[in-house]
Design a protein around this motif. Structure first.
Motif, PDB file in Angstrom:
ATOM      1  N   SER A 126       0.862  -1.173   0.000  1.00 24.57           N
ATOM      2  CA  SER A 126       0.000   0.000   0.000  1.00 24.57           C
ATOM      3  C   SER A 126       0.897   1.219   0.000  1.00 24.57           C
ATOM      4  N   LYS A 127       0.799   2.036  -1.039  1.00 24.79           N
ATOM      5  CA  LYS A 127       1.715   3.163  -1.213  1.00 24.79           C
ATOM      6  C   LYS A 127       0.926   4.347  -1.746  1.00 24.79           C
ATOM      7  N   GLY A 128       0.823   5.424  -0.954  1.00 26.90           N
ATOM      8  CA  GLY A 128       0.079   6.579  -1.405  1.00 26.90           C
ATOM      9  C   GLY A 128      -1.372   6.218  -1.684  1.00 26.90           C
ATOM     10  N   ARG A 129      -1.825   6.556  -2.879  1.00 24.59           N
ATOM     11  CA  ARG A 129      -3.225   6.311  -3.240  1.00 24.59           C
ATOM     12  C   ARG A 129      -3.465   4.896  -3.774  1.00 24.59           C
ATOM     13  N   TYR A 130      -2.402   4.108  -3.970  1.00 24.00           N
ATOM     14  CA  TYR A 130      -2.534   2.803  -4.614  1.00 24.00           C
ATOM     15  C   TYR A 130      -2.317   1.649  -3.634  1.00 24.00           C
ATOM     16  N   ARG A 131      -3.089   0.608  -3.841  1.00 25.71           N
ATOM     17  CA  ARG A 131      -2.944  -0.614  -3.052  1.00 25.71           C
ATOM     18  C   ARG A 131      -2.846  -1.801  -3.995  1.00 25.71           C
ATOM     19  N   ALA A 132      -1.856  -2.654  -3.784  1.00 25.12           N
ATOM     20  CA  ALA A 132      -1.705  -3.882  -4.568  1.00 25.12           C
ATOM     21  C   ALA A 132      -2.065  -5.064  -3.685  1.00 25.12           C
ATOM     22  N   ARG A 133      -2.960  -5.892  -4.179  1.00 27.25           N
ATOM     23  CA  ARG A 133      -3.384  -7.047  -3.389  1.00 27.25           C
ATOM     24  C   ARG A 133      -3.574  -8.265  -4.279  1.00 27.25           C
ATOM     25  N   LEU A 134      -3.629  -9.425  -3.652  1.00 25.03           N
ATOM     26  CA  LEU A 134      -3.908 -10.660  -4.368  1.00 25.03           C
ATOM     27  C   LEU A 134      -5.416 -10.806  -4.557  1.00 25.03           C
ATOM     28  N   ALA A 135      -5.832 -11.244  -5.734  1.00 25.96           N
ATOM     29  CA  ALA A 135      -7.250 -11.523  -5.969  1.00 25.96           C
ATOM     30  C   ALA A 135      -7.716 -12.632  -5.033  1.00 25.96           C
ATOM     31  N   GLN A 136      -8.932 -12.474  -4.512  1.00 24.69           N
ATOM     32  CA  GLN A 136      -9.459 -13.432  -3.548  1.00 24.69           C
ATOM     33  C   GLN A 136     -10.674 -14.201  -4.066  1.00 24.69           C
ATOM     34  N   THR A 137     -11.380 -13.626  -5.014  1.00 22.36           N
ATOM     35  CA  THR A 137     -12.650 -14.195  -5.437  1.00 22.36           C
ATOM     36  C   THR A 137     -12.735 -14.248  -6.963  1.00 22.36           C
ATOM     37  N   GLN A 138     -13.724 -14.956  -7.444  1.00 22.18           N
ATOM     38  CA  GLN A 138     -13.979 -14.977  -8.887  1.00 22.18           C
ATOM     39  C   GLN A 138     -14.367 -13.592  -9.393  1.00 22.18           C
ATOM     40  N   LYS A 139     -15.013 -12.815  -8.536  1.00 26.29           N
ATOM     41  CA  LYS A 139     -15.345 -11.439  -8.916  1.00 26.29           C
ATOM     42  C   LYS A 139     -14.084 -10.638  -9.175  1.00 26.29           C
ATOM     43  N   ASP A 140     -13.069 -10.826  -8.332  1.00 25.28           N
ATOM     44  CA  ASP A 140     -11.780 -10.160  -8.547  1.00 25.28           C
ATOM     45  C   ASP A 140     -11.179 -10.548  -9.892  1.00 25.28           C
ATOM     46  N   VAL A 142      -2.695 -10.370  -9.325  1.00 22.87           N
ATOM     47  CA  VAL A 142      -2.402  -9.183  -8.525  1.00 22.87           C
ATOM     48  C   VAL A 142      -3.201  -8.009  -9.082  1.00 22.87           C
ATOM     49  N   LEU A 143      -3.892  -7.307  -8.195  1.00 26.14           N
ATOM     50  CA  LEU A 143      -4.721  -6.160  -8.563  1.00 26.14           C
ATOM     51  C   LEU A 143      -4.160  -4.900  -7.907  1.00 26.14           C
ATOM     52  N   VAL A 144      -4.013  -3.840  -8.689  1.00 30.83           N
ATOM     53  CA  VAL A 144      -3.603  -2.547  -8.145  1.00 30.83           C
ATOM     54  C   VAL A 144      -4.803  -1.607  -8.248  1.00 30.83           C
ATOM     55  N   GLU A 145      -5.224  -1.082  -7.114  1.00 32.11           N
ATOM     56  CA  GLU A 145      -6.435  -0.267  -7.050  1.00 32.11           C
ATOM     57  C   GLU A 145      -6.120   1.149  -6.593  1.00 32.11           C
ATOM     58  N   ASP A 146      -6.930   2.097  -7.047  1.00 33.42           N
ATOM     59  CA  ASP A 146      -6.763   3.515  -6.729  1.00 33.42           C
ATOM     60  C   ASP A 146      -7.775   3.904  -5.657  1.00 33.42           C
ATOM     61  N   SER A 147      -7.289   4.158  -4.435  1.00 33.00           N
ATOM     62  CA  SER A 147      -8.192   4.467  -3.330  1.00 33.00           C
ATOM     63  C   SER A 147      -8.881   5.811  -3.500  1.00 33.00           C
ATOM     64  N   LYS A 148      -8.274   6.719  -4.277  1.00 36.31           N
ATOM     65  CA  LYS A 148      -8.884   8.033  -4.486  1.00 36.31           C
ATOM     66  C   LYS A 148      -9.924   8.010  -5.608  1.00 36.31           C
ATOM     67  N   ALA A 149     -10.068   6.865  -6.230  1.00 35.59           N
ATOM     68  CA  ALA A 149     -11.088   6.708  -7.274  1.00 35.59           C
ATOM     69  C   ALA A 149     -12.041   5.583  -6.899  1.00 35.59           C
ATOM     70  N   GLY A 150     -12.309   5.477  -5.604  1.00 37.00           N
ATOM     71  CA  GLY A 150     -13.286   4.500  -5.134  1.00 37.00           C
ATOM     72  C   GLY A 150     -12.836   3.062  -5.258  1.00 37.00           C
ATOM     73  N   GLY A 151     -11.521   2.836  -5.233  1.00 35.78           N
ATOM     74  CA  GLY A 151     -11.018   1.470  -5.363  1.00 35.78           C
ATOM     75  C   GLY A 151     -10.990   0.970  -6.795  1.00 35.78           C
ATOM     76  N   GLN A 152     -11.004   1.889  -7.756  1.00 39.25           N
ATOM     77  CA  GLN A 152     -10.958   1.524  -9.166  1.00 39.25           C
ATOM     78  C   GLN A 152      -9.723   0.665  -9.467  1.00 39.25           C
ATOM     79  N   LEU A 153      -9.933  -0.437 -10.179  1.00 37.06           N
ATOM     80  CA  LEU A 153      -8.823  -1.281 -10.616  1.00 37.06           C
ATOM     81  C   LEU A 153      -8.083  -0.577 -11.746  1.00 37.06           C
ATOM     82  N   VAL A 154      -6.786  -0.299 -11.543  1.00 36.12           N
ATOM     83  CA  VAL A 154      -6.030   0.467 -12.533  1.00 36.12           C
ATOM     84  C   VAL A 154      -4.892  -0.332 -13.152  1.00 36.12           C
TER      85      VAL A 154
END
Length: 246
Positions: free
Chosen positions: A8-22, A51-63
């Motif tokens: 988790s760095k600044g506005r971005y978070r990188a996480r492992l996909a957990q679900t089929q939705k991910d 691996v998903l990188v999401e933008d917390s300042k854009a509502g968790g948008q996958l970027v």
């Protein structure tokens, strides 16, 4: 930090996909980024860690997203996505944990260079956690025409070919044998401008490539096999990556 969060760095978070939705979200981003006519999915999606990188300042948008296929050693190289396009028998003797990195993409509406840094920081975390010794995959140039990339391919020939002991051989029916065909000296500035950002990062860390590019008309790309031996990354580069990963 939650177990599935790599960085988790600044506005971005990188996480492992957990679900089929991910995974479906990753496939949708890939479809958008690669501009495929149908949803970008294949049988490797069920085998890979995503691996998903999401933008917390854009509502968790996958970027940004990419996927990783982990192998215990070179004896499993034939199970990789890349093995469909390259004869990788030379790597069968590689002794150590390997990860194939694939389907890397960034949302076309996001141009922040920090996204690539966070993605590599997340990869560094994963590599360290799992004692990975070789990263590899296919690095893609947009389109299937070679003319605009000749300086980039000449640069790959002159500075970045794989060591002979690991060099992939031709397997695909349609390839551009740039190492054999190109006689030009590369214009360094033009070469780096045309080099895909992901490949540029691999090369800065000491990565190497195949001596030919595969013409992939399904994905509308030219791609080169790319390898990065973790032990060969220059110490200064390792420090930078680990600083991002903290």
């Amino acid at each position: 930090m939650a177990g599935n969060v790599l960085l988790s760095k600044g506005r971005y978070r990188a996480r492992l996909a957990q679900t089929q939705k991910d995974i479906r979200a990753a496939q949708a981003l890939r479809t958008l980024a690669f501009r495929t006519e149908s949803t970008d999915r294949d049988q490797y999606d069920d085998l890979c860690t995503h691996v998903l990188v999401e933008d917390s300042k854009a509502g968790g948008q996958l970027v940004c997203c990419f996927r990783m296929l982990t192998m215990q050693g070179g004896s499993e190289i034939g199970n990789s996505y890349s093995a469909q396009f390259y004869d990788l028998s030379a790597l069968a003797g590689f002794d150590g944990q390997m990860v194939e990195m694939g389907r890397f993409c960034i949302h076309p509406d996001w141009t922040d260079p920090d996204i690539l840094r966070v993605a590599w920081g997340a990869m560094t975390t994963y590599v360290d956690r799992n004692q990975v010794e070789l990263l590899f995959g296919c690095s893609s140039f947009a389109g299937t025409e070679t003319e605009q990339y000749l300086d980039a391919f000449a640069m790959l020939k002159h500075r970045h070919l794989a060591p002979k002991r690991w060099l992939p051989r031709v397997k695909a029916p349609d390839v551009f044998r740039f190492a054999a065909r190109l006689r030009r000296r590369p214009d360094a500035k033009k070469a780096m401008l045309r080099m895909p950002p992901l490949l540029r990062t691999y090369l800065m860390m000491g990565g190497w490539v195949s001596d030919h590019a595969v013409v992939d008309r399904h994905m509308n790309t030219l791609h080169v096999f790319t390898g990065l031996e973790i032990g060969a990354i220059p110490p200064a580069r390792k420090r930078l990556l680990r600083a991002v990963a903290r």
